[in-house]
Design an enzyme around this catalytic site. Structure first.
Site, PDB file in Angstrom:
ATOM      1  CG  ASN A 189      55.701  41.268  94.488  1.00 17.63           C
ATOM      2  OD1 ASN A 189      55.325  41.991  95.421  1.00 17.63           O
ATOM      3  ND2 ASN A 189      55.150  41.313  93.280  1.00 17.63           N
ATOM      4  CE  LYS A 219      52.227  39.144  93.118  1.00 19.46           C
ATOM      5  NZ  LYS A 219      51.574  38.573  91.968  1.00 19.46           N
ATOM      6  CG  HIS A 245      54.300  43.489  89.606  1.00 17.81           C
ATOM      7  ND1 HIS A 245      53.008  43.073  89.392  1.00 17.81           N
ATOM      8  CD2 HIS A 245      55.012  42.393  89.932  1.00 17.81           C
ATOM      9  CE1 HIS A 245      52.951  41.764  89.590  1.00 17.81           C
ATOM     10  NE2 HIS A 245      54.151  41.329  89.915  1.00 17.81           N
ATOM     11  CD  GLU A 270      49.901  41.535  90.710  1.00 12.87           C
ATOM     12  OE1 GLU A 270      50.347  42.026  91.761  1.00 12.87           O
ATOM     13  OE2 GLU A 270      49.943  40.303  90.456  1.00 12.87           O
ATOM     14  CD  GLU A 283      57.079  39.176  87.775  1.00  5.18           C
ATOM     15  OE1 GLU A 283      57.341  38.332  88.631  1.00  5.18           O
ATOM     16  OE2 GLU A 283      56.309  40.131  87.966  1.00  5.18           O
ATOM     17  N   GLY A 332      50.423  34.203  89.203  1.00  5.25           N
ATOM     18  CA  GLY A 332      49.326  33.820  90.089  1.00  5.25           C
ATOM     19  C   GLY A 332      48.381  32.804  89.466  1.00  5.25           C
ATOM     20  CB  SER A 387      53.288  30.037  88.463  1.00  6.18           C
ATOM     21  OG  SER A 387      52.035  30.698  88.423  1.00  6.18           O
TER      22      SER A 387
HETATM   23  P1  PGA Z   1      53.390  34.512  91.402  1.00  3.20           P
HETATM   24  O1  PGA Z   1      53.674  36.103  91.252  1.00  3.20           O
HETATM   25  O2  PGA Z   1      54.701  33.884  91.776  1.00  3.20           O
HETATM   26  O3  PGA Z   1      52.352  34.407  92.482  1.00  3.20           O
HETATM   27  O4  PGA Z   1      52.916  34.037  90.078  1.00  3.20           O
HETATM   28  C1  PGA Z   1      54.834  36.600  90.654  1.00  3.20           C
HETATM   29  C2  PGA Z   1      54.833  38.113  90.664  1.00  3.20           C
HETATM   30  O5  PGA Z   1      53.779  38.702  90.385  1.00  3.20           O
HETATM   31  O6  PGA Z   1      55.853  38.784  90.937  1.00  3.20           O
END
Ligand code: PGA
Length: 267
Positions: free
Chosen positions: A9, A11, A95, A97, A167, A173, A213
C-alpha cells in the site's frame, strides 16, 4: 490451499515517473515468484502507469479507495468501474487512515465493499484496533463490531470474494509490529466471527492478511503462522528491493545471495 497474497500500500507516495522507476527494478526481482500473489496499490493518479508497467508480469495492481457509485456529481472521487477499466483487480477498503482522517464508518465500508464487488474488483477490507482499545482489553469487541458492521450483511457469494486485512493501528507506520501470536490471535477472532455469520467452510477459505510495520526481517516469522495468509505492507513496499525481499520471504537467504549488487545499493 490458496497462495498467500503479498500486498503493498503506497499511500500518498510516488509520482507516475517514480512509479515507472519502481517497476523497472521490481518486476525483474520478482519475475520467478510462484509461491504467492503480488499486489501493489499505488495512488489513483499512478494506476494507469502501474498497470502498463506490469502487463505480462506476475504483479497485480489495485486502488486504495473508491466511491460507492457508478458515476455522478461527486467531485474528486473515482468509481469501481473506473478502477476496473484502468486494469486493476483489487481495491483497499476501510484502511485505518481512511477511517481516522476521512471519517469512514463501518456503514461506508459495507457500501464500498458491495460497490467494489459489483465492479468486479476484489475488496481488501481493513480492520484493526487502536492502542487504547488493545490496552483496555477491547480488541475482540472492536474486531467483531467492524466485521459485523462492514461485512456482516454481505451475501455468502459476496463474502467468498473478499480479502480481510487485520491492521492493528498502533502498529501502522510506528515500527511496532504485532508479535506473531498477537496477529494470529486477532486473525482467529476474525475467522471465528466469519464462521458464525457465513459458516465454517467460508471462514476457512477467507484470506486474512496482517499489516503493520511488516519488514523484510519480520515477514518470515509472521508468515510462519498458519492463521496469516499474507501481508499488507506500507512503508517497506516503497522500495523495490525491500518489497521484493518481503515477497521472497520463504527463501530470502537464497534471494539475497542472488541479488548482491542491488542489496548493496539498498543499504
Ligand atoms: P506500515 O503500513 O507497513 O507502514 O506500517 C501498513 C498499512 O498501513 O497498510
Amino acid at each position: 490451499m490458496t497462495r498467500p497474497l503479498m500486498a503493498g500500500n503506497w499511500k500518498m507516495y510516488k509520482t507516475p515517473t517514480e512509479t515507472q522507476h519502481f517497476f523497472e527494478k521490481f518486476n525483474a526481482l520478482v519475475a520467478d515468484v510462484r509461491h504467492c500473489e503480488i499486489l501493489i496499490c499505488p495512488p489513483a493518479l499512478d494506476l494507469t502507469t502501474a498497470v502498463e508497467a506490469t502487463i505480462q508480469t506476475n504483479v497485480a495492481i489495485g486502488a486504495q479507495n473508491l466511491y460507492p457509485g457508478k458515476e455522478g456529481a461527486f467531485t474528486g472521487e473515482i468509481s469501481g468501474r473506473m478502477i476496473k477499466s484502468a486494469g486493476c483487480c483489487h481495491v483497499l477498503i476501510g484502511h485505518s487512515e481512511r477511517r481516522r482522517y476521512f471519517h469512514e464508518t463501518d456503514a461506508n465500508v459495507f457500501e464500498k465493499t458491495v460497490a467494489a464487488l459489483e465492479a468486479g474488483l476484489t475488496p481488501v477490507v481493513c480492520v484493526g484496533e487502536v492502542l487504547e482499545e488493545r490496552e483496555g482489553g477491547k480488541t475482540e469487541e472492536v474486531l467483531v463490531r467492524q466485521f459485523r458492521g462492514g461485512l456482516g450483511e454481505l451475501t455468502a457469494d459476496q463474502f467468498a470474494e473478499l480479502v480481510v486485512a487485520y491492521e492493528p493501528i498502533w502498529a501502522i507506520g510506528t515500527g511496532k509490529t504485532a508479535t506473531p501470536k498477537i496477529a494470529a490471535d486477532a486473525h482467529a477472532t476474525i475467522r471465528k466471527e466469519a464462521a458464525k455469520v457465513f459458516g465454517s467452510s467460508a471462514a476457512k477459505s477467507l484470506r486474512i492478511l496482517y499489516g503493520g510495520s511488516v519488514k523484510p526481517d519480520n515477514v518470515g516469522i509472521l508468515m510462519a503462522q498458519e492463521e496469516i495468509n499474507g501481508v499488507l505492507v506500507g512503508g517497506a513496499s516503497l522500495d523495490p528491493l525491500s518489497f521484493a525481499k518481503i515477497v521472497n520471504y520463504r527463501n530470502s537467504d537464497r534471494f539475497l545471495e542472488t541479488q548482491p549488487h542491488q542489496l548493496m545499493h539498498s543499504r
